[in-house]
Motif scaffolding. Structure first.
Motif, PDB file in Angstrom:
ATOM      1  N   THR A 190       0.324  -1.616  -0.253  1.00  0.00           N
ATOM      2  CA  THR A 190      -0.029  -0.070   0.750  1.00  0.00           C
ATOM      3  C   THR A 190       0.916   1.765   0.154  1.00  0.00           C
ATOM      4  OG1 THR A 190       0.268  -0.067   2.521  1.00  0.00           O
ATOM      5  CG2 THR A 190      -2.009  -1.052   1.075  1.00  0.00           C
TER       6      THR A 190
ATOM      7  N   ILE B 211      -6.767  -3.273 -14.104  1.00  0.00           N
ATOM      8  CA  ILE B 211      -6.541  -2.258 -12.960  1.00  0.00           C
ATOM      9  C   ILE B 211      -6.636  -3.558 -11.528  1.00  0.00           C
ATOM     10  CG2 ILE B 211      -8.180  -0.577 -11.143  1.00  0.00           C
ATOM     11  CD1 ILE B 211      -5.329   0.371 -13.381  1.00  0.00           C
TER      12      ILE B 211
ATOM     13  N   GLU C 221      -4.253  -4.854  -8.562  1.00  0.00           N
ATOM     14  CA  GLU C 221      -4.839  -4.507  -6.510  1.00  0.00           C
ATOM     15  C   GLU C 221      -4.926  -5.846  -6.347  1.00  0.00           C
ATOM     16  OE1 GLU C 221      -8.597  -2.621  -7.343  1.00  0.00           O
ATOM     17  OE2 GLU C 221      -8.233  -0.856  -7.588  1.00  0.00           O
TER      18      GLU C 221
ATOM     19  N   ASP D   2      -1.394   0.808  -3.984  1.00  0.00           N
ATOM     20  CA  ASP D   2      -0.723   2.189  -4.186  1.00  0.00           C
ATOM     21  C   ASP D   2      -1.460   2.295  -5.546  1.00  0.00           C
ATOM     22  OD1 ASP D   2       0.054   4.712  -4.119  1.00  0.00           O
ATOM     23  OD2 ASP D   2       2.001   4.140  -3.350  1.00  0.00           O
ATOM     24  N   ARG D   3      -2.584   3.164  -5.602  1.00  0.00           N
ATOM     25  CA  ARG D   3      -2.517   3.353  -6.909  1.00  0.00           C
ATOM     26  C   ARG D   3      -1.649   4.832  -7.785  1.00  0.00           C
ATOM     27  NH1 ARG D   3      -8.437   2.865  -9.875  1.00  0.00           N
ATOM     28  NH2 ARG D   3      -8.877   1.288  -8.580  1.00  0.00           N
ATOM     29  N   ARG D   4      -0.866   5.496  -6.841  1.00  0.00           N
ATOM     30  CA  ARG D   4      -0.326   6.388  -7.592  1.00  0.00           C
ATOM     31  C   ARG D   4       0.405   5.935  -8.379  1.00  0.00           C
ATOM     32  NH1 ARG D   4       1.394   8.598  -2.366  1.00  0.00           N
ATOM     33  NH2 ARG D   4       1.824   6.956  -1.736  1.00  0.00           N
TER      34      ARG D   4
ATOM     35  N   MET E 140       0.438   3.068 -10.615  1.00  0.00           N
ATOM     36  CA  MET E 140       0.220   2.383 -11.199  1.00  0.00           C
ATOM     37  C   MET E 140       0.305   2.104 -12.980  1.00  0.00           C
ATOM     38  SD  MET E 140      -3.613   0.376  -9.643  1.00  0.00           S
ATOM     39  CE  MET E 140      -3.805   0.041  -8.115  1.00  0.00           C
TER      40      MET E 140
END
Length: 432
Positions: A30, A180, A184, A189-191, A193
């Motif tokens: 994360t 996506i 996951e 941590d989507r920043r 991807m």
């Protein structure tokens, strides 16, 4: 010393991520963005090609290097405060060996830096998840590793049929929603991807895990798999397994917005007994297939033993010779030393990839054609030029590397890479 120490610390941080990924297979990471620091961005920049084409920003490697420290500091600050935004890629088209044009996206320089740095962090996680038969977009693995694995498997395993599969426009049809969801599983941590590695992640979940499970649960005989990016081959002992796998794979791909190219996907009889069995049925020689620039052929060595022959694909050789011919025409009036230096670089690159055992005749043919093109170019410089072929042979001998085999036999190199006969080595068996 400071840069070396910083890179050592960065490697240790990535190693800690790798160990965590190895020990906790289901854990989601994360907080990863802090690992993309200035030192990692600096290393990513240094790994880029200095003469690569510029993106939509028009910025070149040399221009960025002139004020590298402040440029990387600014890029780092924008990334961590959320102000960094990737620019659109510049679309260019490169010719394919079959005459068509392949679309290619050229990213802006800073986007290349961020992508490479991000890939380093993601690789630390996914290298512990990816399966052994996956070779593309992975550190320490290249096309020749995949070629070796395929040749060894075809020779040592009970393979009688090969499914030569082709995914229709893979990079244009990847479903981003599914991508996506796959990410996951491990990345919270989507920043972070964004990476060229993501195509490999997609096929890891869509194909690799499914194919490995199918091999264990559904197959009635031997099954071998080798995948390099979106290019893969599957070998079978029994034709019934091959047909069921093909049908199940088509259904699997449809679930994830992928499809097989019906014109290029085919099942062929191939292996150590293919020639004999086809002869008994009144058929000709076994069919061949292409993989990573080579044509694979069922053959025999001088002692009559089964041998996988790999020769340069004809369309690839013709395309390279066509590029050399056009390059020579542009350099027609350059001094001979400049022409020779350029041709030498091109020929050396060709041999570095294609100089494998059983491909000697193709290498010699390539060398001969290059000499003929060069002779024709020099003769056209003047109507009075009467350069003979014997003199041209001396010239090519002075400038061009001689055609000789540079790579070992696949089983020799594969045995060194995967020393399965050493029980104390601590290296798990390689899965093909």
């Amino acid at each position: 010393m400071g840069r070396a120490q910083n890179r050592a610390a960065m490697s240790q941080a990535l190693e800690r991520i790798r160990e965590a990924a190895k020990e906790r297979k289901k854990e989601r990471f994360t907080a990863l963005l802090h690992h993309i620091n200035i030192d990692l961005l600096d290393e990513a920049f240094c790994e880029l090609k200095e003469n690569a084409a510029a993106g939509v920003d028009g910025l070149t490697w040399r221009e960025y290097e002139q004020n590298l420290e402040s440029n990387l500091e600014g890029l780092h600050a924008r990334i961590h405060r959320g102000a960094y935004r990737a620019l659109p890629s510049r679309r260019v088209y490169i010719p394919k060996p079959d005459g068509r044009r392949r679309p290619l996206a050229v990213a802006a320089l800073e986007d290349k830096i961020v992508q490479r740095a991000t890939a380093a962090v993601l690789n630390a996680i996914y290298e512990e998840d990816f399966l052994g038969f996956s070779y593309g977009f992975r550190p320490g693995r290249g096309a020749h590793d995949a070629l070796d694995a395929l040749a060894v498997a075809l020779t040592s395993r009970k393979v009688n049929f090969v499914l030569d599969a082709d995914i229709w426009s893979f990079f244009d049809t990847v479903n981003h929603d599914w991508l996506i969801r796959f990410l996951e599983h491990r990345i919270g941590d989507r920043r972070i991807m964004i990476s060229p590695l993501l195509a490999n992640v997609y096929l890891h979940y869509v194909f690799d895990l499914w194919a490995e499970r199918w091999r264990r649960r559904e197959a009635t005989g031997d099954v071998i798999i080798v995948r390099y990016a979106d290019d893969f081959l599957v070998g079978f002992q029994h034709v019934a397994d091959a047909r069921r796998f093909w049908d199940d794979m088509r259904k699997r791909f449809e679930e994830f917005s992928l499809s097989l190219n019906p014109g290029k996907t085919r099942l062929i009889e191939f292996g150590r007994f293919a020639a004999e069995r086809r002869a008994q049925r009144g058929f000709g020689k076994p069919e061949t297939f292409n993989f990573l620039g080579f044509t694979f052929i069922c053959g025999r060595n001088r002692r009559g033993q089964f041998l996988i022959k790999r020769i340069t694909r004809r369309d690839r050789m013709r395309a390279t010779l066509r590029e050399i011919k056009e390059g020579m025409r542009r350099r027609m009036h350059d001094p001979i030393p400049e022409q020779g230096a350029w041709i030498k670089q091109v020929v050396r690159g060709f041999f570095a990839y294609y100089a494998v055992p059983t491909n000697g005749a193709a290498l010699r043919a390539f060398y001969h054609h290059v000499g003929r093109f060069w002779l024709r170019t020099l003769r056209r410089r003047s109507q009075k030029n009467r350069l003979s072929w014997s003199r041209m042979q001396n010239l090519t001998a002075d400038w061009l590397p001689q055609p000789r085999i540079l790579h070992p036999y696949p089983d020799k190199r594969f045995a060194v890479t995967h020393p399965r006969w050493e029980p104390c080595a601590g290296i798990p068996p390689a899965r093909i």
